[in-house]
Every structure is written in C-alpha cells, then in structure tokens.
Write a protein that holds these residues in place. Structure first.
Motif, PDB file in Angstrom:
ATOM      1  N   ARG A  26       0.821  -1.212   0.000  1.00 23.57           N
ATOM      2  CA  ARG A  26       0.000   0.000   0.000  1.00 23.57           C
ATOM      3  C   ARG A  26       0.857   1.266   0.000  1.00 23.57           C
ATOM      4  N   ASN A  27       1.855   1.320   0.880  1.00 26.44           N
ATOM      5  CA  ASN A  27       2.586   2.574   1.095  1.00 26.44           C
ATOM      6  C   ASN A  27       4.085   2.499   0.842  1.00 26.44           C
ATOM      7  N   GLY A  28       4.598   1.316   0.527  1.00 23.40           N
ATOM      8  CA  GLY A  28       6.037   1.182   0.363  1.00 23.40           C
ATOM      9  C   GLY A  28       6.718   0.912   1.686  1.00 23.40           C
ATOM     10  N   PHE A  29       7.966   0.477   1.618  1.00 23.77           N
ATOM     11  CA  PHE A  29       8.675   0.112   2.832  1.00 23.77           C
ATOM     12  C   PHE A  29       8.987   1.322   3.715  1.00 23.77           C
ATOM     13  N   HIS A  30       9.452   2.408   3.105  1.00 20.21           N
ATOM     14  CA  HIS A  30       9.900   3.555   3.890  1.00 20.21           C
ATOM     15  C   HIS A  30       8.738   4.269   4.585  1.00 20.21           C
ATOM     16  N   LYS A  55      11.051  -4.164  10.714  1.00 21.93           N
ATOM     17  CA  LYS A  55      10.653  -4.143   9.305  1.00 21.93           C
ATOM     18  C   LYS A  55      11.597  -4.944   8.417  1.00 21.93           C
ATOM     19  N   GLU A  56      12.895  -4.819   8.675  1.00 23.70           N
ATOM     20  CA  GLU A  56      13.872  -5.489   7.826  1.00 23.70           C
ATOM     21  C   GLU A  56      13.660  -7.000   7.837  1.00 23.70           C
ATOM     22  N   GLU A  57      13.399  -7.552   9.018  1.00 24.36           N
ATOM     23  CA  GLU A  57      13.163  -8.994   9.118  1.00 24.36           C
ATOM     24  C   GLU A  57      11.860  -9.387   8.430  1.00 24.36           C
ATOM     25  N   LEU A  58      10.853  -8.542   8.530  1.00 21.80           N
ATOM     26  CA  LEU A  58       9.587  -8.826   7.856  1.00 21.80           C
ATOM     27  C   LEU A  58       9.772  -8.846   6.343  1.00 21.80           C
ATOM     28  N   ILE A  59      10.468  -7.854   5.829  1.00 23.20           N
ATOM     29  CA  ILE A  59      10.702  -7.780   4.390  1.00 23.20           C
ATOM     30  C   ILE A  59      11.466  -9.012   3.915  1.00 23.20           C
ATOM     31  N   ALA A  60      12.538  -9.353   4.631  1.00 18.06           N
ATOM     32  CA  ALA A  60      13.351 -10.507   4.246  1.00 18.06           C
ATOM     33  C   ALA A  60      12.531 -11.792   4.266  1.00 18.06           C
ATOM     34  N   ALA A  61      11.683 -11.947   5.269  1.00 16.02           N
ATOM     35  CA  ALA A  61      10.870 -13.163   5.384  1.00 16.02           C
ATOM     36  C   ALA A  61       9.865 -13.269   4.240  1.00 16.02           C
ATOM     37  N   ILE A  62       9.236 -12.159   3.888  1.00 16.79           N
ATOM     38  CA  ILE A  62       8.261 -12.155   2.798  1.00 16.79           C
ATOM     39  C   ILE A  62       8.932 -12.507   1.474  1.00 16.79           C
ATOM     40  N   VAL A  63      10.055 -11.865   1.190  1.00 19.98           N
ATOM     41  CA  VAL A  63      10.770 -12.109  -0.064  1.00 19.98           C
ATOM     42  C   VAL A  63      11.262 -13.549  -0.136  1.00 19.98           C
ATOM     43  N   GLY A  64      11.880 -14.030   0.947  1.00 16.99           N
ATOM     44  CA  GLY A  64      12.384 -15.395   0.954  1.00 16.99           C
ATOM     45  C   GLY A  64      11.286 -16.424   0.762  1.00 16.99           C
ATOM     46  N   THR A 121      12.593  -1.872  -5.785  1.00 14.40           N
ATOM     47  CA  THR A 121      13.142  -0.566  -5.442  1.00 14.40           C
ATOM     48  C   THR A 121      13.925  -0.617  -4.133  1.00 14.40           C
ATOM     49  N   GLU A 122      13.475  -1.434  -3.197  1.00 13.26           N
ATOM     50  CA  GLU A 122      14.150  -1.512  -1.904  1.00 13.26           C
ATOM     51  C   GLU A 122      15.535  -2.140  -2.031  1.00 13.26           C
ATOM     52  N   THR A 123      15.709  -3.050  -2.984  1.00 14.11           N
ATOM     53  CA  THR A 123      17.017  -3.705  -3.130  1.00 14.11           C
ATOM     54  C   THR A 123      18.104  -2.717  -3.544  1.00 14.11           C
ATOM     55  N   LEU A 124      17.733  -1.557  -4.095  1.00 12.27           N
ATOM     56  CA  LEU A 124      18.721  -0.567  -4.515  1.00 12.27           C
ATOM     57  C   LEU A 124      19.438   0.062  -3.331  1.00 12.27           C
ATOM     58  N   ARG A 125      18.818   0.020  -2.142  1.00 12.48           N
ATOM     59  CA  ARG A 125      19.433   0.630  -0.959  1.00 12.48           C
ATOM     60  C   ARG A 125      19.684  -0.377   0.163  1.00 12.48           C
ATOM     61  N   ASN A 126      19.143  -1.565   0.035  1.00 18.51           N
ATOM     62  CA  ASN A 126      19.221  -2.556   1.110  1.00 18.51           C
ATOM     63  C   ASN A 126      20.067  -3.738   0.639  1.00 18.51           C
ATOM     64  N   ALA A 127      21.328  -3.753   1.028  1.00 17.60           N
ATOM     65  CA  ALA A 127      22.250  -4.783   0.555  1.00 17.60           C
ATOM     66  C   ALA A 127      21.844  -6.171   1.033  1.00 17.60           C
ATOM     67  N   GLU A 128      21.304  -6.259   2.253  1.00 20.58           N
ATOM     68  CA  GLU A 128      20.891  -7.567   2.787  1.00 20.58           C
ATOM     69  C   GLU A 128      19.734  -8.140   1.977  1.00 20.58           C
ATOM     70  N   LEU A 129      18.754  -7.293   1.669  1.00 20.05           N
ATOM     71  CA  LEU A 129      17.627  -7.746   0.866  1.00 20.05           C
ATOM     72  C   LEU A 129      18.079  -8.102  -0.549  1.00 20.05           C
ATOM     73  N   ALA A 130      18.998  -7.317  -1.095  1.00 14.98           N
ATOM     74  CA  ALA A 130      19.519  -7.607  -2.427  1.00 14.98           C
ATOM     75  C   ALA A 130      20.192  -8.975  -2.460  1.00 14.98           C
ATOM     76  N   ALA A 131      20.903  -9.318  -1.388  1.00 11.44           N
ATOM     77  CA  ALA A 131      21.566 -10.620  -1.318  1.00 11.44           C
ATOM     78  C   ALA A 131      20.542 -11.753  -1.255  1.00 11.44           C
ATOM     79  N   ILE A 132      19.462 -11.551  -0.492  1.00  9.54           N
ATOM     80  CA  ILE A 132      18.401 -12.565  -0.406  1.00  9.54           C
ATOM     81  C   ILE A 132      17.746 -12.749  -1.764  1.00  9.54           C
ATOM     82  N   LEU A 133      17.478 -11.625  -2.428  1.00  7.87           N
ATOM     83  CA  LEU A 133      16.838 -11.683  -3.736  1.00  7.87           C
ATOM     84  C   LEU A 133      17.747 -12.369  -4.745  1.00  7.87           C
ATOM     85  N   ASN A 134      19.034 -12.056  -4.709  1.00  3.47           N
ATOM     86  CA  ASN A 134      19.985 -12.652  -5.631  1.00  3.47           C
ATOM     87  C   ASN A 134      20.081 -14.157  -5.429  1.00  3.47           C
ATOM     88  N   GLU A 135      20.119 -14.570  -4.165  1.00  4.19           N
ATOM     89  CA  GLU A 135      20.179 -16.000  -3.875  1.00  4.19           C
ATOM     90  C   GLU A 135      18.913 -16.710  -4.354  1.00  4.19           C
TER      91      GLU A 135
END
Length: 209
Positions: A26-30, A55-64, A121-135
C-alpha cells in the motif's frame, strides 16, 4: 499455563506476514512503520516482536518465502519427463503463486504485484535484501536451466542456446508481467500463456523461403 500449539504459532506468523505485505504494498517500505503493521494485524508489539525484530526482518521473510515457493513450484513441474512446454509451465506456476496470495488486496486490487515492485526498489538501498533476492533468483535460474536442458534433450527446444540465457528470459517474462499488473491493473494469466504460445510458434524460416 496451556501450551501454545505449533498450528497456532504458524497461524500467527502468517497473520503478521500477510498484514505486513499489505502495508508494504500500500505505502512502500519507507512510508510504512511498525505501528502501521501492528494496526493492520491488530496485535500488540510484544506479539509481533516475538516473531520478527522489525521491518527489515519482515521484508526478508516475505521475499524469501515467495522465492522459495516459486522455486519449489518450478521444481515440481520440472519433474515431469519431459516438462510441460513453457507456456503451460510458466502460467501454471504463476497461477499457483499468485492464487496463494489472492486474498491480499489493496484498494480492491491484488497486493502481490505491487509488493514485487516495492521489493525491486528496496534492493537498490538494502544490501541484505539484495543478497536474499539474488540468492532466490539464482535458485530459480538453476531450476529453469535444468528444465531447458530437459527440453533440449527431448528435442523440444533448439540446442544451440545456453540454458541460462533461456532461464533469464523466462524470469524476465514473469517479472515483466507482474510489473504490468502493478502499473496497469490485473490481467488474466491467459494473456501470459497465449503470448508465450504465440512466440513459441514463430519459425526460423522466413515467409516464402
């Protein structure tokens, strides 16, 4: 004190993840705060923080979770010998993953496509999320590579194209379709299936040759 069942714990975790996904879509992560998530799921801070640190853990869990489901769905389809053709395989996996979250809506529209855009869009600033997405994408690419090899061995696909090139292209097709749904509104999966089927029917031979 009565012991809480695993089924109850799993249901509560699901409730939190679903509520967070709707907030993020609805509103984006930030623009989404943990207070927004607490309000959405109608739980206390203690109940939510028992499962996720923020929030970071929630985002990572959803993506994973989503990427694991996509990979497992392709693996299941790929166990057929030979696998279903790309138009059937991709559309069936898309329906499975999308349908499992069809109850999540924002303003009456599916939340899942919008959530995918937010993740990009979040992966552009969040290296941890980018790594999860890449994996996760690497896992999907690997599965698709094996499917392409099976196509080639069965004589269903030309063998002079590297399997990973096809895998990347098919992932791009699915992600592009999700992006269109987010930007332009829902579209039936028949559009994706029929489009792939038409592209698969193109012949190398020029008309009249």
């Amino acid at each position: 004190m009565a012991r809480v069942s695993q089924a109850h714990l799993d249901a509560r975790r699901r409730q939190i993840l679903d509520g967070a996904a709707v907030c993020f879509a609805r509103n984006g992560f930030h623009a989404t705060s943990m207070q927004d998530v607490l309000k959405e799921v109608d739980l206390s801070a203690g109940a939510v923080y028992r499962y996720f640190g923020g929030k970071e853990e929630l985002i990572a869990a959803i993506v994973g979770e989503v990427l694991d489901e996509v990979r497992e769905s392709f693996e299941e389809e790929g166990r057929h010998s030979p696998p279903p053709p790309p138009d059937i395989l991709v559309s069936s996996v898309f329906v499975r993953v999308h349908s499992s979250r069809a109850y999540l809506t924002v303003d009456g529209r599916p939340a899942f496509p919008r959530l995918v855009i937010q993740v990009w869009t979040e992966t552009l600033r969040n290296a941890e999320l980018a790594a999860i997405l890449n994996e996760g994408y690497s896992g999907v690419r690997e599965v698709w590579g094996r499917i392409v090899v099976a196509y080639q061995e069965a004589g269903m696909m030309r063998s002079d194209v590297p399997p990973d090139h096809v895998a990347r292209t098919m992932i791009a097709v699915v992600l592009g379709f999700l992006a269109q749904q987010s930007l332009f509104g829902p579209a039936p999966v028949d559009v994706l299936r029929d489009g792939l089927r038409a592209l698969m029917s193109v012949s190398d031979a020029l008309p009249g040759a």
